[in-house]
Design a protein around this motif. Structure first.
Motif, mmCIF file in Angstrom:
data_model
loop_
_atom_site.group_PDB
_atom_site.id
_atom_site.type_symbol
_atom_site.label_atom_id
_atom_site.label_comp_id
_atom_site.label_asym_id
_atom_site.label_seq_id
_atom_site.Cartn_x
_atom_site.Cartn_y
_atom_site.Cartn_z
ATOM 1 N N ALA A 129 0.782 -1.206 -0.008
ATOM 2 C CA ALA A 129 -0.083 -0.090 -0.073
ATOM 3 C C ALA A 129 1.020 1.189 0.065
ATOM 4 N N GLU A 130 1.947 1.107 0.870
ATOM 5 C CA GLU A 130 2.871 2.430 0.888
ATOM 6 C C GLU A 130 3.479 2.704 -0.304
ATOM 7 N N ALA A 131 3.945 1.475 -1.175
ATOM 8 C CA ALA A 131 4.605 1.582 -2.502
ATOM 9 C C ALA A 131 3.685 2.113 -3.521
ATOM 10 N N LEU A 132 2.649 1.756 -3.382
ATOM 11 C CA LEU A 132 1.608 2.284 -4.367
ATOM 12 C C LEU A 132 1.342 3.817 -4.374
ATOM 13 N N GLY A 133 1.088 4.005 -3.135
ATOM 14 C CA GLY A 133 1.000 5.544 -2.781
ATOM 15 C C GLY A 133 2.291 6.509 -3.321
ATOM 16 N N GLU A 134 3.339 6.052 -2.978
ATOM 17 C CA GLU A 134 4.491 6.659 -3.243
ATOM 18 C C GLU A 134 4.802 6.675 -4.985
ATOM 19 N N ALA A 135 4.446 5.336 -5.632
ATOM 20 C CA ALA A 135 4.447 5.462 -7.102
ATOM 21 C C ALA A 135 3.406 6.253 -7.666
ATOM 22 N N ALA A 136 2.246 6.624 -6.961
ATOM 23 C CA ALA A 136 1.163 7.506 -7.681
ATOM 24 C C ALA A 136 1.755 8.952 -7.547
ATOM 25 N N SER A 137 2.457 9.186 -6.464
ATOM 26 C CA SER A 137 3.079 10.612 -6.470
ATOM 27 C C SER A 137 3.935 10.696 -7.588
ATOM 28 N N TRP A 138 4.875 9.582 -7.859
ATOM 29 C CA TRP A 138 5.859 10.041 -8.779
ATOM 30 C C TRP A 138 5.030 10.141 -10.294
ATOM 31 N N VAL A 139 4.211 9.267 -10.414
ATOM 32 C CA VAL A 139 3.200 9.213 -11.755
ATOM 33 C C VAL A 139 2.626 10.504 -11.962
#
Length: 490
Positions: A30-40
């Motif tokens: 869940a943390e990884a997707l949140g961080e990746a969403a910010s990058w995207v």
């Protein structure tokens, strides 16, 4: 070489990108997707990136997050329906990331559409289109996990990717999405998978069943067809030149610019073979675990897909009649049992708006307020405002509107439901009796799961007498109940 503008983005340098990807891979899902969403999100509309760098970064973030998407999917499917807040959090995080990723691919596709045709005739564009369609398919599946609402933007982007690839002659170009795997795909294959998932009838499947249907689509993919003219068994079609999703094929469309027709007819023998393997106890472990519930789910989904992809259009057996009004509804076997047993002050019915009715069922509109009470397969108790008794049914179809209301189709189960106490010799439980108790006759009993053991006698203990029921068969199964047939021993 990177442009000077591109170097200003934090991930433009390869070392920074690799460090960010390593951190994503090591983080909690869940943390990884949140961080990746910010990058995207930082890539959307960013003027400091040229197209090549934008594609490179999106592809890398996409690939790094796929293991996390799969893990969150497993957690979502394993979470009990009673843990509504857990399921909603998993859904919001995963579906939100996929929506952000699809937005990024959408921006790239719009830029590609404005470019000259020769700029699209490259393997990089084929990978962009394939990834965009795959992401659209993933998001469509997560939307269907909660039964909508339908988002036309999703199909607008999937159709655009396919249309541009066809125009550039890139729709069948082999694409390798994973550098560490030799498995190849193509724009055509990803688009076919997306159309097939839409054509499987997601409004009639709960999330575990839909996930299994998606796996079965991959299993029978070589037998599926997506062609430019109606073929034998064509059941759905899509106009790739527009933004609409696939629709049931009623008549051959006229004046379509880029029509594609889906047929799963040639996959039916493969699905039947799987069903035969299941009956013989040899179903692939990737499709069914070694337990009754898993095997029953596979059998149900196989039968559903055969029916959905049959060349014969579905025919309604009983005519529907408009029936405006309201009815009281209690969703869930245990809550309905509680109401019948006298817990009325605690278990308050919800009000649904009636739309139509037939001998077989009713159509209604239900409020969806996040409690996850309304779901495909759920047993519901129903009482019309002017009626004199409760009736019981099973939710067969559900689709959510943008106004957070559910269009529900309920199959009626004949009989006069009655709550009763039962014992199988090892546990006492409350059950729902659907038929009158007549010695020597068959009686249907809805039992909770986990509950009475299957295959052993069940004793009803109410009304000052004991009735012995001899097990016959399991007639139906939901997420938290079974409907079993018993013989009322003479």
């Amino acid at each position: 070489m990177l442009s000077l503008l591109s170097r200003s983005h934090p991930l433009a340098a390869n070392r920074a990108l690799q460090q960010a990807l390593a951190e994503l891979r090591g983080a909690e899902p869940a943390e990884a997707l949140g961080e990746a969403a910010s990058w995207v999100e930082s890539l959307l509309g960013n003027p400091d990136l040229n197209d090549a760098d934008r594609h490179r970064l999106i592809f890398a973030l996409d690939e790094a997050t796929q293991p996390h998407v799969r893990q969150l999917s497993e957690l979502y499917l394993a979470a009990p329906a009673s843990e509504g807040s857990v399921r909603r959090n998993l859904w919001n995080r995963t579906r939100g990331f996929l929506a952000m990723l699809l937005d990024a691919y959408g921006e790239c596709l719009i830029t590609a559409a404005a470019a000259e045709e020769r700029a699209r005739a490259t393997p990089v564009f084929a990978e962009l289109a394939a990834r965009a369609i795959r992401t659209a398919c993933q998001r469509a599946k997560w939307d269907a996990f909660r039964h909508g609402p339908h988002d036309e933007t999703l199909w607008a982007r999937a159709n655009l990717a396919y249309r541009l690839a066809v125009g550039a002659g890139q729709d069948r170009l082999p694409v390798q999405l994973r550098a560490d795997r030799r498995l190849e795909t193509s724009v055509e294959r990803e688009y076919l998978r997306c159309v097939a998932l839409h054509a499987v009838g997601a409004d009639q499947l709960d999330p575990p069943q839909l996930e299994l249907a998606a796996r079965l689509i991959t299993y029978v993919w070589p037998h599926l067809q997506l062609v430019a003219a109606p073929a034998a068994g064509s059941t759905y079609w899509v106009e790739a030149a527009q933004s609409l999703p696939p629709a049931r094929l009623v008549r051959t469309p006229e004046h379509a610019s880029l029509p594609r027709f889906f047929s799963g007819l040639e996959a039916l023998p493969a699905l039947q073979q799987l069903h035969d393997l299941l009956l013989a106890g040899n179903a692939p472990a990737s499709l069914a675990a070694d337990d009754d519930a898993s095997r029953a789910r596979l059998a149900l989904v196989l039968g559903h897909m055969v029916k959905a992809w049959s060349s014969e259009a579905p025919v309604r057996r009983h005519r529907r009649h408009a029936l405006p009004g309201q009815m009281m509804v209690i969703s869930g076997l245990m809550r309905f049992l509680g109401r019948l047993a006298g817990d009325g002050e605690v278990i308050v019915p919800r009000t649904w708006e009636l739309r139509d009715a037939s001998r077989q069922g009713v159509g209604a509109v239900a409020p969806l307020d996040g409690q996850d009470e309304v779901r495909v397969g759920a047993l519901v108790g129903m009482h019309s405002l002017d009626g004199d008794r409760w009736r019981v049914g099973k939710i067969k179809r559900l689709w959510r509107t943008a106004e957070n209301r559910g269009h529900v189709g309920v199959e009626l189960l004949e009989g006069s439901p009655m709550a009763a106490s039962a014992d199988d010799g090892s546990c006492a439980v409350r059950v729902l009796v659907l038929d009158p108790l007549k010695r020597g006759a068959t009686v249907r009993i809805a039992v909770p799961l986990p509950g009475p053991r299957d295959g052993v006698p069940l004793y009803l203990l109410d009304h000052g007498r004991t009735a012995k029921l001899v097990p016959l068969s399991v007639l139906d199964r939901g997420s938290d109940y079974e409907i079993r047939a018993y013989l009322f021993a003479p």
